[in-house]
Design a protein around this motif. Sequence first.
Motif, PDB file in Angstrom:
ATOM      1  N   LEU A  50     -48.656 -31.454 -33.630  1.00 27.04           N
ATOM      2  CA  LEU A  50     -47.988 -30.696 -34.687  1.00 27.04           C
ATOM      3  C   LEU A  50     -46.571 -30.323 -34.256  1.00 27.04           C
ATOM      4  CD1 LEU A  50     -50.722 -28.261 -36.058  1.00 27.04           C
ATOM      5  CD2 LEU A  50     -49.783 -30.299 -37.161  1.00 27.04           C
ATOM      6  N   SER A  51     -45.663 -30.375 -35.200  1.00 28.65           N
ATOM      7  CA  SER A  51     -44.259 -30.085 -34.903  1.00 28.65           C
ATOM      8  C   SER A  51     -43.604 -29.461 -36.125  1.00 28.65           C
ATOM      9  CB  SER A  51     -43.522 -31.382 -34.542  1.00 28.65           C
ATOM     10  OG  SER A  51     -43.475 -32.251 -35.673  1.00 28.65           O
ATOM     11  N   SER A  52     -42.387 -28.957 -35.924  1.00 29.16           N
ATOM     12  CA  SER A  52     -41.637 -28.423 -37.059  1.00 29.16           C
ATOM     13  C   SER A  52     -41.339 -29.526 -38.068  1.00 29.16           C
ATOM     14  CB  SER A  52     -40.326 -27.790 -36.570  1.00 29.16           C
ATOM     15  OG  SER A  52     -39.530 -28.747 -35.871  1.00 29.16           O
ATOM     16  N   ALA A  53     -41.195 -30.767 -37.581  1.00 31.98           N
ATOM     17  CA  ALA A  53     -40.932 -31.889 -38.487  1.00 31.98           C
ATOM     18  C   ALA A  53     -42.105 -32.109 -39.436  1.00 31.98           C
ATOM     19  CB  ALA A  53     -40.660 -33.155 -37.687  1.00 31.98           C
ATOM     20  N   HIS A  54     -43.329 -31.915 -38.928  1.00 35.40           N
ATOM     21  CA  HIS A  54     -44.501 -32.079 -39.787  1.00 35.40           C
ATOM     22  C   HIS A  54     -44.503 -31.037 -40.906  1.00 35.40           C
ATOM     23  CE1 HIS A  54     -48.641 -32.770 -41.058  1.00 35.40           C
ATOM     24  NE2 HIS A  54     -48.815 -31.461 -40.988  1.00 35.40           N
ATOM     25  N   GLN A  70     -42.904 -39.370 -44.881  1.00 30.71           N
ATOM     26  CA  GLN A  70     -44.078 -39.810 -45.625  1.00 30.71           C
ATOM     27  C   GLN A  70     -45.100 -40.452 -44.706  1.00 30.71           C
ATOM     28  OE1 GLN A  70     -44.565 -39.077 -48.974  1.00 30.71           O
ATOM     29  NE2 GLN A  70     -46.645 -39.607 -48.308  1.00 30.71           N
ATOM     30  N   ALA A  71     -44.629 -41.191 -43.710  1.00 32.66           N
ATOM     31  CA  ALA A  71     -45.539 -41.800 -42.744  1.00 32.66           C
ATOM     32  C   ALA A  71     -46.297 -40.722 -41.966  1.00 32.66           C
ATOM     33  CB  ALA A  71     -44.769 -42.701 -41.789  1.00 32.66           C
ATOM     34  N   GLU A  72     -45.605 -39.643 -41.632  1.00 32.84           N
ATOM     35  CA  GLU A  72     -46.228 -38.528 -40.927  1.00 32.84           C
ATOM     36  C   GLU A  72     -47.311 -37.883 -41.784  1.00 32.84           C
ATOM     37  OE1 GLU A  72     -47.040 -35.052 -38.593  1.00 32.84           O
ATOM     38  OE2 GLU A  72     -46.304 -37.052 -38.101  1.00 32.84           O
ATOM     39  N   SER A  99     -60.553 -28.114 -20.299  1.00 34.14           N
ATOM     40  CA  SER A  99     -60.510 -28.123 -21.756  1.00 34.14           C
ATOM     41  C   SER A  99     -60.621 -29.567 -22.246  1.00 34.14           C
ATOM     42  CB  SER A  99     -59.217 -27.455 -22.245  1.00 34.14           C
ATOM     43  OG  SER A  99     -59.224 -27.322 -23.648  1.00 34.14           O
ATOM     44  N   ILE A 100     -60.009 -29.887 -23.365  1.00 31.46           N
ATOM     45  CA  ILE A 100     -60.106 -31.210 -23.961  1.00 31.46           C
ATOM     46  C   ILE A 100     -58.776 -31.949 -23.827  1.00 31.46           C
ATOM     47  CG2 ILE A 100     -61.883 -30.492 -25.606  1.00 31.46           C
ATOM     48  CD1 ILE A 100     -59.709 -30.331 -27.758  1.00 31.46           C
ATOM     49  N   PRO A 101     -58.767 -33.277 -23.975  1.00 30.64           N
ATOM     50  CA  PRO A 101     -57.505 -34.013 -23.949  1.00 30.64           C
ATOM     51  C   PRO A 101     -56.566 -33.528 -25.057  1.00 30.64           C
ATOM     52  CG  PRO A 101     -59.359 -35.518 -23.755  1.00 30.64           C
ATOM     53  CD  PRO A 101     -59.930 -34.179 -24.105  1.00 30.64           C
ATOM     54  N   SER A 102     -55.279 -33.521 -24.778  1.00 33.20           N
ATOM     55  CA  SER A 102     -54.320 -33.080 -25.789  1.00 33.20           C
ATOM     56  C   SER A 102     -54.366 -33.990 -27.013  1.00 33.20           C
ATOM     57  CB  SER A 102     -52.911 -33.036 -25.212  1.00 33.20           C
ATOM     58  OG  SER A 102     -52.470 -34.334 -24.840  1.00 33.20           O
ATOM     59  N   GLN A 103     -54.731 -35.266 -26.810  1.00 30.33           N
ATOM     60  CA  GLN A 103     -54.843 -36.186 -27.946  1.00 30.33           C
ATOM     61  C   GLN A 103     -55.944 -35.733 -28.905  1.00 30.33           C
ATOM     62  OE1 GLN A 103     -54.776 -37.023 -24.741  1.00 30.33           O
ATOM     63  NE2 GLN A 103     -53.363 -38.723 -24.396  1.00 30.33           N
ATOM     64  N   LEU A 104     -57.039 -35.227 -28.352  1.00 32.91           N
ATOM     65  CA  LEU A 104     -58.129 -34.733 -29.189  1.00 32.91           C
ATOM     66  C   LEU A 104     -57.718 -33.454 -29.896  1.00 32.91           C
ATOM     67  CD1 LEU A 104     -61.031 -34.941 -30.197  1.00 32.91           C
ATOM     68  CD2 LEU A 104     -61.785 -33.852 -28.061  1.00 32.91           C
ATOM     69  N   LYS A 105     -56.991 -32.592 -29.197  1.00 33.61           N
ATOM     70  CA  LYS A 105     -56.500 -31.354 -29.825  1.00 33.61           C
ATOM     71  C   LYS A 105     -55.564 -31.680 -30.974  1.00 33.61           C
ATOM     72  CE  LYS A 105     -55.664 -26.857 -30.116  1.00 33.61           C
ATOM     73  NZ  LYS A 105     -54.518 -26.776 -31.033  1.00 33.61           N
ATOM     74  N   ALA A 106     -54.703 -32.691 -30.811  1.00 34.34           N
ATOM     75  CA  ALA A 106     -53.780 -33.067 -31.888  1.00 34.34           C
ATOM     76  C   ALA A 106     -54.542 -33.522 -33.119  1.00 34.34           C
ATOM     77  CB  ALA A 106     -52.836 -34.168 -31.404  1.00 34.34           C
ATOM     78  N   TRP A 107     -55.637 -34.258 -32.905  1.00 31.63           N
ATOM     79  CA  TRP A 107     -56.469 -34.710 -34.034  1.00 31.63           C
ATOM     80  C   TRP A 107     -57.116 -33.513 -34.727  1.00 31.63           C
ATOM     81  CZ3 TRP A 107     -62.036 -34.749 -34.247  1.00 31.63           C
ATOM     82  CH2 TRP A 107     -62.577 -35.451 -35.339  1.00 31.63           C
ATOM     83  N   ILE A 108     -57.675 -32.608 -33.949  1.00 33.53           N
ATOM     84  CA  ILE A 108     -58.322 -31.432 -34.529  1.00 33.53           C
ATOM     85  C   ILE A 108     -57.322 -30.600 -35.315  1.00 33.53           C
ATOM     86  CG2 ILE A 108     -59.420 -29.230 -33.944  1.00 33.53           C
ATOM     87  CD1 ILE A 108     -60.849 -30.719 -31.656  1.00 33.53           C
ATOM     88  N   ASP A 109     -56.092 -30.499 -34.813  1.00 30.42           N
ATOM     89  CA  ASP A 109     -55.070 -29.740 -35.532  1.00 30.42           C
ATOM     90  C   ASP A 109     -54.821 -30.313 -36.929  1.00 30.42           C
ATOM     91  OD1 ASP A 109     -54.674 -27.897 -33.535  1.00 30.42           O
ATOM     92  OD2 ASP A 109     -52.957 -28.925 -32.657  1.00 30.42           O
ATOM     93  N   ARG A 110     -55.012 -31.611 -37.103  1.00 30.65           N
ATOM     94  CA  ARG A 110     -54.823 -32.226 -38.424  1.00 30.65           C
ATOM     95  C   ARG A 110     -56.014 -31.987 -39.347  1.00 30.65           C
ATOM     96  NH1 ARG A 110     -50.000 -35.020 -38.481  1.00 30.65           N
ATOM     97  NH2 ARG A 110     -48.966 -34.569 -36.500  1.00 30.65           N
ATOM     98  N   LEU A 111     -57.121 -31.546 -38.766  1.00 27.55           N
ATOM     99  CA  LEU A 111     -58.302 -31.244 -39.584  1.00 27.55           C
ATOM    100  C   LEU A 111     -58.297 -29.797 -40.069  1.00 27.55           C
ATOM    101  CD1 LEU A 111     -61.106 -32.843 -37.356  1.00 27.55           C
ATOM    102  CD2 LEU A 111     -59.584 -33.972 -38.998  1.00 27.55           C
ATOM    103  N   ALA A 112     -57.622 -28.938 -39.346  1.00 29.64           N
ATOM    104  CA  ALA A 112     -57.631 -27.506 -39.665  1.00 29.64           C
ATOM    105  C   ALA A 112     -56.644 -27.226 -40.796  1.00 29.64           C
ATOM    106  CB  ALA A 112     -57.288 -26.687 -38.425  1.00 29.64           C
ATOM    107  N   VAL A 113     -57.079 -27.525 -42.016  1.00 26.46           N
ATOM    108  CA  VAL A 113     -56.217 -27.395 -43.183  1.00 26.46           C
ATOM    109  C   VAL A 113     -56.874 -26.428 -44.171  1.00 26.46           C
ATOM    110  CG1 VAL A 113     -55.112 -28.595 -45.107  1.00 26.46           C
ATOM    111  CG2 VAL A 113     -55.337 -29.739 -42.880  1.00 26.46           C
TER     112      VAL A 113
END
Length: 206
Positions: A50-54, A70-72, A99-113
């Motif tokens: 997640l970033s400010s760009a997102h 749009q790709a993001e 803890s968990i890999p940062s790649q997995l955390k990034a995926w979870i962050d996209r689910l928390a909507v």
Amino acid sequence: MQLLHIDSSILGDGSISRSLSAAVVAEWRRQAPDVAVTYRDLAAEPIAHLSSAHFAARATEAAKRSAEQQAEIDASDRALAEFLAADVVVIGAPMYNFSIPSQLKAWIDRLAVAGKTFRYTEKGPEGLAGGKKVIVVSSRGGVYSAGSPLEAIDHQERYLRSIFGFFGISDVEFVRAEGVNLSPEHKEQAISAARRSIAENAAWAA
């Protein structure tokens, strides 16, 4: 039935969590031949953190977004749609630094909507993604399960149970291969125990 298979280890073919998550999915295929499997490798094709760009892209009207914005948004929406469509989610989750890999955390962050996997109410947050089964394949260099002196620094399992519980998912199972870095003998025993656990829980897919 829709099954979403997630891997997050950075070790490729040498990964214990990858081999065990594949074994779980194979068991589901054996028990339920009609299962449709979607696979996502978060190490080979990581989702951006997640970033400010997102958030800027989210705040921009679709017609005014750049191609990059749009790709993001498309990548984020696709990950969420895969998760929401799944009846079963199998996650290969090695422990990295307690803890968990940062790649997995990034995926979870996209689910928390909000409005998709949870919502806020007058009585507090309410999960909206209930009814799924989540199976986490956890590989760990040391031993962190209940009763271990290291249990207090296990921020892997505690976090995963908490976040999926926040999404409304209470059916979360763990397959553990612990202590794989203690010795070659312990590694072999841990992997064998995990494989036995998978076989013994074949009723998951019944």
